[in-house]
Design a protein around this motif. Structure first.
Motif, mmCIF file in Angstrom:
data_model
loop_
_atom_site.group_PDB
_atom_site.id
_atom_site.type_symbol
_atom_site.label_atom_id
_atom_site.label_comp_id
_atom_site.label_asym_id
_atom_site.label_seq_id
_atom_site.Cartn_x
_atom_site.Cartn_y
_atom_site.Cartn_z
ATOM 1 N N GLY A 21 -20.428 40.207 2.545
ATOM 2 C CA GLY A 21 -19.787 39.853 3.810
ATOM 3 C C GLY A 21 -20.044 38.449 4.303
ATOM 4 N N PHE A 22 -20.918 37.653 3.603
ATOM 5 C CA PHE A 22 -21.173 36.323 4.157
ATOM 6 C C PHE A 22 -19.983 35.399 3.963
ATOM 7 C CE2 PHE A 22 -21.657 34.295 0.135
ATOM 8 C CZ PHE A 22 -22.395 35.131 -0.680
ATOM 9 N N SER A 23 -18.961 35.855 3.214
ATOM 10 C CA SER A 23 -17.780 35.008 3.057
ATOM 11 C C SER A 23 -17.020 34.894 4.365
ATOM 12 C CB SER A 23 -16.858 35.574 1.977
ATOM 13 O OG SER A 23 -16.466 36.893 2.350
ATOM 14 N N ASN A 24 -17.431 35.670 5.340
ATOM 15 C CA ASN A 24 -16.782 35.588 6.645
ATOM 16 C C ASN A 24 -17.341 34.444 7.481
ATOM 17 O OD1 ASN A 24 -14.821 36.647 8.374
ATOM 18 N ND2 ASN A 24 -16.389 37.655 9.620
ATOM 19 N N TYR A 25 -18.371 33.793 6.936
ATOM 20 C CA TYR A 25 -19.039 32.736 7.714
ATOM 21 C C TYR A 25 -18.083 31.634 8.165
ATOM 22 C CZ TYR A 25 -22.228 29.009 8.980
ATOM 23 O OH TYR A 25 -22.863 27.993 9.638
ATOM 24 N N ASN A 27 -15.059 31.735 8.919
ATOM 25 C CA ASN A 27 -14.279 32.210 10.057
ATOM 26 C C ASN A 27 -15.090 32.144 11.331
ATOM 27 O OD1 ASN A 27 -12.189 32.745 8.374
ATOM 28 N ND2 ASN A 27 -12.601 34.932 8.174
ATOM 29 N N GLN A 28 -16.372 32.474 11.213
ATOM 30 C CA GLN A 28 -17.235 32.409 12.404
ATOM 31 C C GLN A 28 -17.315 30.980 12.914
ATOM 32 O OE1 GLN A 28 -21.090 34.143 11.556
ATOM 33 N NE2 GLN A 28 -20.159 35.501 10.049
ATOM 34 N N VAL A 29 -17.474 30.052 11.940
ATOM 35 C CA VAL A 29 -17.533 28.632 12.312
ATOM 36 C C VAL A 29 -16.232 28.225 12.989
ATOM 37 C CG1 VAL A 29 -17.682 26.289 11.407
ATOM 38 C CG2 VAL A 29 -19.114 28.075 10.442
ATOM 39 N N HIS A 30 -15.155 28.678 12.372
ATOM 40 C CA HIS A 30 -13.827 28.353 12.908
ATOM 41 C C HIS A 30 -13.699 28.850 14.333
ATOM 42 C CE1 HIS A 30 -9.421 28.072 12.986
ATOM 43 N NE2 HIS A 30 -9.442 29.265 13.521
ATOM 44 N N ARG A 31 -14.097 30.102 14.554
ATOM 45 C CA ARG A 31 -13.956 30.685 15.892
ATOM 46 C C ARG A 31 -14.775 29.907 16.904
ATOM 47 N NH1 ARG A 31 -13.667 36.437 14.663
ATOM 48 N NH2 ARG A 31 -15.853 36.152 14.102
ATOM 49 N N ARG A 32 -15.997 29.576 16.488
ATOM 50 C CA ARG A 32 -16.878 28.848 17.400
ATOM 51 C C ARG A 32 -16.291 27.479 17.732
ATOM 52 N NH1 ARG A 32 -22.300 28.950 18.959
ATOM 53 N NH2 ARG A 32 -22.647 30.852 17.787
ATOM 54 N N SER A 33 -15.772 26.804 16.679
ATOM 55 C CA SER A 33 -15.203 25.468 16.900
ATOM 56 C C SER A 33 -14.005 25.534 17.833
ATOM 57 C CB SER A 33 -14.747 24.847 15.583
ATOM 58 O OG SER A 33 -15.757 24.930 14.633
ATOM 59 N N VAL A 34 -13.181 26.538 17.602
ATOM 60 C CA VAL A 34 -11.986 26.661 18.439
ATOM 61 C C VAL A 34 -12.393 26.865 19.887
ATOM 62 C CG1 VAL A 34 -9.997 28.109 18.947
ATOM 63 C CG2 VAL A 34 -10.501 27.469 16.594
ATOM 64 N N LYS A 35 -13.433 27.688 20.063
ATOM 65 C CA LYS A 35 -13.886 27.938 21.441
ATOM 66 C C LYS A 35 -14.369 26.654 22.077
ATOM 67 C CE LYS A 35 -16.926 31.320 21.407
ATOM 68 N NZ LYS A 35 -17.834 32.397 21.812
ATOM 69 N N ARG A 36 -15.127 25.899 21.284
ATOM 70 C CA ARG A 36 -15.720 24.679 21.826
ATOM 71 C C ARG A 36 -14.669 23.600 22.060
ATOM 72 N NH1 ARG A 36 -19.730 22.729 17.853
ATOM 73 N NH2 ARG A 36 -20.574 24.820 17.889
ATOM 74 N N GLY A 37 -13.641 23.593 21.236
ATOM 75 C CA GLY A 37 -12.637 22.535 21.321
ATOM 76 C C GLY A 37 -13.067 21.313 20.522
#
Lengths: 420, 336
Positions: A21-25, A27-37
């Motif tokens: 499941g670490f291949s989802n990492y 996506n996590q980065v992506h989500r965080r970046s999107v949130k941060r802008g």
């Protein structure tokens, strides 16, 4: 299932037996970046009227720069170069971008444009300095990044080689920013003229050792990316036009473009100009690389140079723990040693002075003693004389015969003299 | 006083034919100077106007070529013949003008050249034994190339135009106007005219009292067009099997002779078909005369000073009222 193990410098390659499941990492980065802008800072440089504002407004499909206001002929033309910046928060598909565009009005507009790059260079460096200062703060949770991610330099469509001002500007800035030279007002040149012009520009750039931003592919890129990068590279420097207005094609479809008596040039037609390629490189494929290069290469180089010039020396012995207590001990020891030395020095000096004084005093003592003796002997003599006188006075109490008187006076005389 | 009526045919109206014949025999000189930065389209335009390859572009072609540090003056003379009329055409190019970072004084060489031609003519005119026909090297027209897209006149343009318009006929043009839409051109022209009037820059054609209505109308229509937004081309391209002098873009073909595309035809007609002799005449009557007056006045003052000095020194007087042949007190650089 077997596990294959290959040794590559101590790291073993292991194959897993199931989905971990670490291949989802990412996506996590992506989500965080999107949130941060994200933020992106672009600088545009070129002479007045060459199309800077229009291009920016076209690239981001919004009126980042307002329309130029018409100044009366009596208005004084601006002296020197101004550096102004404009920020806009734009959003697309939930991704927020804080776009900052830095304008440089006045560049190349005066009769004397020597050092026109100076204010621009200073601005870029001051942004680096601001970031450096923030990095050195105690609390670094909120660092605002104002560093310039790319400079778009507008080249006049002369068809000849680069002008002096182009070469000078690029030479001074290419190691500090990602330099993206573009050919402005591409509608001036025919296809064959453009080809020659691009070749001349690249020849000039190579000749003067100017580094411009180029997309490079590495071994990890998929073939599609490699092909895209090659295509982008083949069009550099991009020849672009901009337009905020829509015009109608002969078939009635509205497009962004410019209408001439002889035809319509379309902004987003790759056969008419390289706008699409510029937008692709700047926004769609290489924005991250621009930011990355700014952060990891250009900024780091600047920081290194700055710290070296400030006198910091790289201690290559170690990257050992920096222990402040040890440091303080050492400093104290050094300080004590110094104090010791000073003490011995001073006491030496003191001793010396004391000896000197003693010697002096002794000397004067001896002198005094000598004087004393002298005076004493003189006194003794005087005393003995007086004693003599006294005796004589006693003897002369009985009458003295003139013979005796004569005798005594002679004798006295003799006595006086015989004493010596 | 009314002109008396001529009863019989006398025949003095053939003077025009006599003049024409003389002109044909003699030919005439036309000198045009091109002033503008590198890459503005100077060479192409002049080659287009005269439909001949007269001048080569002086733009830097390779990275190794050294960039010029000053403005050079490059005159090229050729003789063109059209229907028996010979013109000795001299095109003076000014490579290096406006190409530096610091362009202070880049106009000095240009102004000096123009004044030198006036001075040379004056010198020959003042000779006791004059040549029957003085070879006229005076600059009859200056094509000044403006930068398309700027707000209007740039600071450099203002400085140079002020000085140029004092010594020669200036015709401002935008040579690479294929990057300006019609609206942009109109705006730019209006802007330039406003600024020229504000800075009191008067470009050719000038108005004079001798103009009749026809002249006035023609001049007015020309002034409307200034600065001429033109496109130059030495190439002929095929459009629907018809040869067209122009430029082929991916989005259309520009025909430089098409009045709806650009002002090329107007410029050429104006320069060669209607105002050619006027250009030469105005150069002689206005600019040359101005120069001549100021020069002779200077000579007179010099004479007076010398006479005063001589008289003060007690030597013989100068007395001579004839200016001798010798070097003229040509303007020092500082005045430019």
């Amino acid at each position: 299932m077997k596990s294959t193990a290959g040794n590559t410098g101590g790291i073993q390659k292991k194959k897993m037996n199931g989905y971990v499941g670490f291949s989802n990492y990412p996506n996590q980065v992506h989500r965080r970046s999107v949130k941060r802008g994200f933020n992106f800072t672009l600088m545009v440089v070129g002479e007045s009227g060459i199309g800077k504002s229009t291009l920016i407004n076209t690239l981001f499909d919004s009126k980042i720069f307002p329309d130029r206001e018409e100044m009366p002929p009596s208005a004084e033309p601006a002296k020197g170069v101004d550096v102004t910046s404009m920020s806009a928060d734009i959003q697309e598909n939930g991704v927020k971008l804080r776009l900052t565009v830095v304008d440089t009005p006045g560049f190349g507009d005066s009769i004397n444009n020597e050092d026109a790059w100076q204010p621009i260079l200073e601005n870029i460096e001051s942004r680096f300095d601001a970031y450096l200062a923030q990095e050195n703060r105690v609390n670094r949770s909120k660092i605002s990044d104002n560093r310039i991610d790319a400079v778009i330099y507008f080249i006049k469509p002369t068809g000849h080689c680069l002008r002096v001002i182009d070469i000078e500007f690029m030479k001074r800035l290419h190691t500090k920013v990602n330099l993206i030279p573009i050919i402005a007002k591409a509608d001036t040149l025919t296809a064959s003229e453009l080809e020659l012009f691009k070749a001349k520009i690249l020849a000039d750039i190579n000749y003067h050792g100017i580094q411009i931003f180029k997309p490079v592919s590495d071994e990890f890129d998929d073939p599609e990316t490699v092909a895209d990068n090659r295509e982008i590279l083949s069009k550099i420097p991009f020849a672009v036009i901009g337009s905020e207005k829509h015009v109608e094609r002969p078939d009635g479809t509205p497009v962004r473009g410019r209408r001439y008596p002889w035809g319509i040039i379309e902004v987003e037609n790759e056969e008419h100009n390289d706008f699409i390629k510029l937008r692709q490189m700047l926004l769609r494929s290489h924005m991250e690389e621009l930011k990355d290069t700014t952060d990891m290469v250009l900024y780091e180089n600047y920081r290194t140079q700055k710290l070296l010039s400030m006198g910091h020396v790289q201690d290559n012995n170690v990257f050992r723990e920096f222990n402040p207590l040890v440091q303080m001990e050492e400093e104290k020891r050094a300080h004590d040693g110094k104090m010791q030395k000073m003490e011995t020095e001073m006491s030496g000096v003191f001793q010396q002075k004391v000896n000197e004084k003693e010697a002096k005093l002794k000397q004067s003592e001896e002198e005094l003693y000598a004087r004393h003796k002298e005076m004493k002997s003189v006194l003794e003599k005087q005393r003995s004389e007086l004693e003599e006188k006294k005796k004589r006075a006693e003897v002369s109490a009985r009458p003295v015969t003139p013979m005796e008187q004569q005798h005594t006076t002679k004798g006295k005389k003799k006595n006086i003299f015989s004493g010596f | 006083m009314t002109a008396p009526e001529v009863q019989d045919y006398v025949g003095f109206d053939t003077i025009t034919q006599q003049m024409e014949r003389k002109f044909l025999k003699r030919g005439f000189n036309l000198n045009v100077i091109l002033v503008g930065e590198s890459g503005m389209g100077k060479s192409t335009l002049v080659n287009s106007i005269f439909s001949t390859h007269l001048v080569d572009s002086q733009g830097r072609r390779t990275a190794q070529e050294v960039i010029r540090k000053t403005t050079e003056i490059l005159p090229v003379t050729q003789t063109l013949d059209e229907n028996g009329v010979r013109v000795r055409l001299t095109i003076i190019d000014t490579p290096g003008f406006g190409d530096q970072c610091n362009n202070e004084g880049c106009w000095v060489q240009v102004i000096k050249y123009i004044k030198d031609q006036h001075a040379a003519y004056l010198e020959r005119e003042l000779k006791p034994q004059r040549d029957r026909i003085i070879n006229d090297t005076r600059v009859h027209a200056c094509l000044y190339f403006l930068n398309p897209g700027s707000r209007g006149l740039r600071p450099l343009d203002v400085e140079v135009l002020k000085r140029l318009t004092e010594v020669t006929n200036v015709i401002p043009v935008i040579a690479k106007s294929d990057s300006m839409t019609l609206d942009e051109r109109t705006l730019f022209k209006r802007r330039v005219k406003e600024e020229m009037s504000f800075h009191r820059i008067s470009v050719y054609p000038y108005s004079s009292e001798d103009d009749d209505d026809e002249d006035r109308m023609l001049n007015a229509s020309i002034r409307e067009l200034v600065p001429f937004a033109v496109v130059g081309s030495e190439e002929t391209i095929d459009v629907d099997d018809k040869p067209v002098r122009g430029r082929r873009h991916g989005w259309g073909v520009i025909n430089i002779f098409d009045e709806t595309h650009c002002d090329f035809v107007h410029l050429r007609n104006f320069m060669l078909r209607t105002h050619l002799s006027d250009l030469v005449e105005v150069t002689a009557q206005r600019h040359y005369e101005q120069f001549r007056t100021s020069q002779l006045r200077q000579i007179k003052e010099l004479r007076a000073q010398q006479a005063a000095a001589a008289a003060a020194g007690g030597g013989g007087g100068s007395g001579s009222s004839q200016p001798p042949v010798g070097p003229l007190p040509h303007q020092p650089m500082a005045q430019v």
